[in-house]
Design an enzyme around this catalytic site. Structure first.
Site, PDB file in Angstrom:
ATOM      1  CG  ASP A  45      -1.819   1.160   1.372  1.00  0.00           C
ATOM      2  OD1 ASP A  45      -2.275   1.682   0.334  1.00  0.00           O
ATOM      3  OD2 ASP A  45      -2.103   1.563   2.513  1.00  0.00           O
ATOM      4  CG  ASP A  80      -2.280   7.157   0.331  1.00  0.00           C
ATOM      5  OD1 ASP A  80      -1.262   7.744  -0.078  1.00  0.00           O
ATOM      6  OD2 ASP A  80      -3.332   7.091  -0.327  1.00  0.00           O
ATOM      7  CG  ASP A 107      -2.832   2.175   6.413  1.00  0.00           C
ATOM      8  OD1 ASP A 107      -2.806   1.902   5.191  1.00  0.00           O
ATOM      9  OD2 ASP A 107      -3.291   3.237   6.852  1.00  0.00           O
TER      10      ASP A 107
END
Length: 174
Positions: free
Chosen positions: A10, A12, A132
């Site tokens: 990922d 961000d 996240d």
């Protein structure tokens, strides 16, 4: 030669420190300075009520700082794995171009062919995913690493392996 495992990373909250962007914009708007410690366990929207607006501002994604350790570890992972950077970008269209140029600046060893900017990560497959957000990890069929961020702090890992930063990722995957 054996095929390399596919590693999905990922952007961000894993490579780009968007919490620093939230904190900066919140501070400029409110005159109050908060820290990541102050917002532990809160969703991004709870911690920063105008976060959706911040995400739409030009420069939000382009100017995000890199999370400590990400460049070196990702460079090493790029040698050991078939790496793809996968980021949801359709909800905030400024992010398409900004994320591309951000990656080009900070991670020049990642080819444009390794960058997937999409709407939903549910179509993505691979052997390992680092993210996240549970919404991206929960459906993934491979091994999942939950990258700790304030919004997921203290949450039950729900079967995912929690990592506290890039040093732990390196120990686990290299």
């Amino acid at each position: 030669m054996a095929a390399k495992d596919r590693l999905i990373v990922d952007m961000d909250g894993v490579l780009a420190d968007i919490y620093e962007q939230y904190i900066t914009m919140y501070s400029e708007e409110s005159g109050k300075r908060v820290s990541k410690q102050d917002v532990l366990g809160q969703s991004e929207l709870e911690a920063f009520p105008n976060s959706k607006e911040y995400l739409r501002r030009p420069g939000f994604f382009r100017n995000a700082p890199v999370i400590d350790g990400a460049i070196k570890v990702l460079q090493d992972l790029n040698e050991a794995y078939e790496v793809f950077i996968v980021s949801s970008a359709m909800e905030f269209p400024n992010g398409l171009q900004e994320k591309y140029y951000w990656m080009e600046e900070h991670f020049p060893f990642i080819s444009w062919r390794q960058l997937v900017l999409c709407g939903s990560k549910q179509v993505i497959s691979g052997d390992i995913m680092i993210d996240d957000h549970f919404k991206n990890l929960d459906f993934f069929e491979g091994k999942t690493l939950l990258f700790t961020q304030p919004h997921n702090h203290g949450a039950d890992e729900n079967g995912h392996t929690r990592v506290l930063g890039w040093g732990e990722v390196a120990k686990m995957l290299l």
